[in-house]
Motif scaffolding. Sequence first.
Motif, PDB file in Angstrom:
ATOM      1  N   LYS A 266       0.825  -1.209   0.000  1.00  0.00           N
ATOM      2  CA  LYS A 266       0.000   0.000   0.000  1.00  0.00           C
ATOM      3  C   LYS A 266       0.861   1.262   0.000  1.00  0.00           C
ATOM      4  O   LYS A 266       0.329   2.366  -0.101  1.00  0.00           O
ATOM      5  N   ARG A 267       2.163   1.076   0.093  1.00  0.00           N
ATOM      6  CA  ARG A 267       3.071   2.231   0.081  1.00  0.00           C
ATOM      7  C   ARG A 267       2.821   3.036  -1.193  1.00  0.00           C
ATOM      8  O   ARG A 267       2.817   2.497  -2.296  1.00  0.00           O
ATOM      9  N   PRO A 268       2.604   4.330  -1.076  1.00  0.00           N
ATOM     10  CA  PRO A 268       2.316   5.156  -2.254  1.00  0.00           C
ATOM     11  C   PRO A 268       3.416   5.072  -3.311  1.00  0.00           C
ATOM     12  O   PRO A 268       4.597   5.097  -2.987  1.00  0.00           O
TER      13      PRO A 268
ATOM     14  N   HIS B  72      -0.152  12.675  -3.240  1.00  0.00           N
ATOM     15  CA  HIS B  72      -0.231  11.519  -2.351  1.00  0.00           C
ATOM     16  C   HIS B  72      -1.408  10.618  -2.749  1.00  0.00           C
ATOM     17  O   HIS B  72      -1.270   9.387  -2.828  1.00  0.00           O
ATOM     18  N   ALA B  73      -2.562  11.215  -3.008  1.00  0.00           N
ATOM     19  CA  ALA B  73      -3.746  10.441  -3.407  1.00  0.00           C
ATOM     20  C   ALA B  73      -3.486   9.690  -4.718  1.00  0.00           C
ATOM     21  O   ALA B  73      -3.842   8.504  -4.850  1.00  0.00           O
TER      22      ALA B  73
ATOM     23  N   TYR C  96       4.974   7.095  -5.851  1.00  0.00           N
ATOM     24  CA  TYR C  96       5.060   8.496  -6.272  1.00  0.00           C
ATOM     25  C   TYR C  96       5.529   8.664  -7.707  1.00  0.00           C
ATOM     26  O   TYR C  96       5.474   9.754  -8.249  1.00  0.00           O
TER      27      TYR C  96
ATOM     28  N   GLN D  52      -1.155   6.779  -4.053  1.00  0.00           N
ATOM     29  CA  GLN D  52      -1.881   5.667  -3.429  1.00  0.00           C
ATOM     30  C   GLN D  52      -2.719   4.918  -4.465  1.00  0.00           C
ATOM     31  O   GLN D  52      -2.785   3.689  -4.440  1.00  0.00           O
TER      32      GLN D  52
ATOM     33  N   SER E 264      -0.641   2.522  -6.500  1.00  0.00           N
ATOM     34  CA  SER E 264      -0.370   1.289  -5.759  1.00  0.00           C
ATOM     35  C   SER E 264      -1.579   0.367  -5.768  1.00  0.00           C
ATOM     36  O   SER E 264      -1.451  -0.845  -5.964  1.00  0.00           O
ATOM     37  N   LEU E 265      -2.756   0.932  -5.558  1.00  0.00           N
ATOM     38  CA  LEU E 265      -3.985   0.140  -5.555  1.00  0.00           C
ATOM     39  C   LEU E 265      -4.253  -0.488  -6.917  1.00  0.00           C
ATOM     40  O   LEU E 265      -4.616  -1.671  -7.013  1.00  0.00           O
TER      41      LEU E 265
END
Length: 178
Positions: free
Chosen positions: A21-23, A37-38, A25, A41, A44-45
């Motif tokens: 789940k680590r973003p 940041h969003a 970047y 994330q 990663s998802l």
Amino acid sequence: MTLQLDDQRQLDVIVLHLKSKRPDYDGEAAHDNPMCHAQAQLRSLIRRGTEAVALRSLLCQLHREAPRARIVLGDFNDSVDAVTTSIIMGEGGSETAGRYYDSRRIQRDPSSSAHGYTILHEELRMTIDHVLVSEHFHPAATQPLGQVLSVRYFNEHLADVCAGASDHGQVLVQVQLN
């Protein structure tokens, strides 16, 4: 990996490690920007979700070619109720595509996993490492290969941060074959 249990029975074991789940970047320098940041994330998802769909596809193919018992285990980097885990488990799909069950939920001795968690982050305990079993181990199976007796978590080391120690607890599943 395929294990030969006896002259007639085989068991496939599939090990995975999905994206954390680590973003992600993606080279962006503005880590303190809420939108960056969003988006990090989300990347990663999307990657974790794509990996889950790819594994589900492989599991369906394996089931069509050889519908035998399988265990899927590893670092899912998500809870058992997460969409990515549900995809791998085959929830909401056809029974003929091969379903997988959380060994913790179908174990014969549920008291054995009372302190079950595999990561500790900022005092939050979560289980992101799972052992899923095919319908061949489900208590309601018509011709079960075996049963999940117990699930235990070894996580005492997580409270003590020391160099070189794993940041994950270990999951031990005891299975009895018929």
